[in-house]
Design a protein around this motif. Sequence first.
Motif, PDB file in Angstrom:
ATOM      1  N   LYS A   1       0.833  -1.199   0.000  1.00 41.87           N
ATOM      2  CA  LYS A   1       0.000   0.000   0.000  1.00 41.87           C
ATOM      3  C   LYS A   1       0.869   1.251   0.000  1.00 41.87           C
ATOM      4  CE  LYS A   1      -4.005  -2.110   2.236  1.00 41.87           C
ATOM      5  NZ  LYS A   1      -5.071  -1.956   3.254  1.00 41.87           N
ATOM      6  N   LYS A   2       0.559   2.158  -0.926  1.00 43.18           N
ATOM      7  CA  LYS A   2       1.236   3.440  -1.020  1.00 43.18           C
ATOM      8  C   LYS A   2       0.179   4.541  -1.025  1.00 43.18           C
ATOM      9  CE  LYS A   2       5.020   1.312  -3.596  1.00 43.18           C
ATOM     10  NZ  LYS A   2       5.789   1.263  -4.858  1.00 43.18           N
TER      11      LYS A   2
ATOM     12  N   THR B   1       1.021  -6.636 -14.309  1.00 43.91           N
ATOM     13  CA  THR B   1       2.234  -5.805 -14.356  1.00 43.91           C
ATOM     14  C   THR B   1       3.518  -6.614 -14.196  1.00 43.91           C
ATOM     15  OG1 THR B   1       2.054  -5.353 -11.972  1.00 43.91           O
ATOM     16  CG2 THR B   1       1.029  -3.769 -13.486  1.00 43.91           C
TER      17      THR B   1
ATOM     18  N   SER C   1       1.343  -9.909 -10.440  1.00 42.48           N
ATOM     19  CA  SER C   1       1.164  -8.609  -9.803  1.00 42.48           C
ATOM     20  C   SER C   1       0.197  -7.727 -10.584  1.00 42.48           C
ATOM     21  CB  SER C   1       2.512  -7.880  -9.694  1.00 42.48           C
ATOM     22  OG  SER C   1       3.438  -8.624  -8.937  1.00 42.48           O
TER      23      SER C   1
ATOM     24  N   ASP D   1      -1.523  -3.498 -10.356  1.00 39.91           N
ATOM     25  CA  ASP D   1      -1.573  -2.182  -9.729  1.00 39.91           C
ATOM     26  C   ASP D   1      -3.017  -1.698  -9.663  1.00 39.91           C
ATOM     27  OD1 ASP D   1       1.177  -2.133  -9.486  1.00 39.91           O
ATOM     28  OD2 ASP D   1       1.482  -0.982 -11.329  1.00 39.91           O
TER      29      ASP D   1
ATOM     30  N   PHE E   1      -2.517   4.458  -3.995  1.00 43.45           N
ATOM     31  CA  PHE E   1      -2.025   3.463  -4.948  1.00 43.45           C
ATOM     32  C   PHE E   1      -1.772   2.171  -4.183  1.00 43.45           C
ATOM     33  CE2 PHE E   1       1.338   1.382  -7.431  1.00 43.45           C
ATOM     34  CZ  PHE E   1       0.856   1.515  -8.728  1.00 43.45           C
ATOM     35  N   GLN E   2      -1.944   1.058  -4.862  1.00 44.67           N
ATOM     36  CA  GLN E   2      -1.728  -0.227  -4.209  1.00 44.67           C
ATOM     37  C   GLN E   2      -1.314  -1.266  -5.246  1.00 44.67           C
ATOM     38  OE1 GLN E   2      -4.644  -1.450  -1.208  1.00 44.67           O
ATOM     39  NE2 GLN E   2      -4.900  -3.375  -2.295  1.00 44.67           N
ATOM     40  N   THR E   3      -0.375  -2.105  -4.876  1.00 41.96           N
ATOM     41  CA  THR E   3      -0.004  -3.243  -5.714  1.00 41.96           C
ATOM     42  C   THR E   3      -0.288  -4.510  -4.935  1.00 41.96           C
ATOM     43  OG1 THR E   3       1.749  -2.024  -6.858  1.00 41.96           O
ATOM     44  CG2 THR E   3       1.866  -4.429  -6.924  1.00 41.96           C
TER      45      THR E   3
END
Length: 204
Positions: A17-18, A52, A60, A62, A21-23
């Motif tokens: 988690k950013k 991605t 993965s 995004d 944004f999340q991956t």
Amino acid sequence: MFTGIIQATAQVVSIDKKTQFQTHIIRLPFEMTQGLVVGASVAHNGCCLTVTEIKDQLVSFDLMQETLNVTNLGLLNVGDYVNVERAAKFGDEIGGHAMSGHIMATATVSAVNITENNHQIWFSVPAQLIKYIFTKGYIGIDGISLTIGEVKDGHFNVNLIPETLQRTNLKSRVINDIINVEIDPQTQAIVDTVERMMANKTHY
């Protein structure tokens, strides 16, 4: 495009988690990774996401803030399972109904009724969506093409066959769970067209 026929459930093995944004990384069944490439589309609980990175069976994706806002994917935890379907190819059989992978809203599980021969789930939906929901119509629930049962007071239900329960994550859904909803686009187009025609008629 997707068919609403879930191919498998996949476990979330990592979430990064950013800010806005999340991956996340899921473990796909081996057969679903065959021919899969970066840039391909895979639906997660009915939401179309782009591959991605691929490392064997770990894949993965995004997720932008808008996706996290309008779907249940932002509520996922490591260890959870998502319904997955790879994008349909030209010539594939449409066993469910054509779905875009664009989630309109979320709904809430309001009741779960389990009897010896039936597994029924009721959902409450935002008021603006109920006009698109009709008995015997189609709806996408967490990416699953389902036929609507009863519609009553802003709620609707679906009745699940054993194959659907075995293949998807609906078997573990309980009251207050949040699910993704995609309205049948043909139904939406018809309802919106009739509304516009009626609105124009009142001006004459």
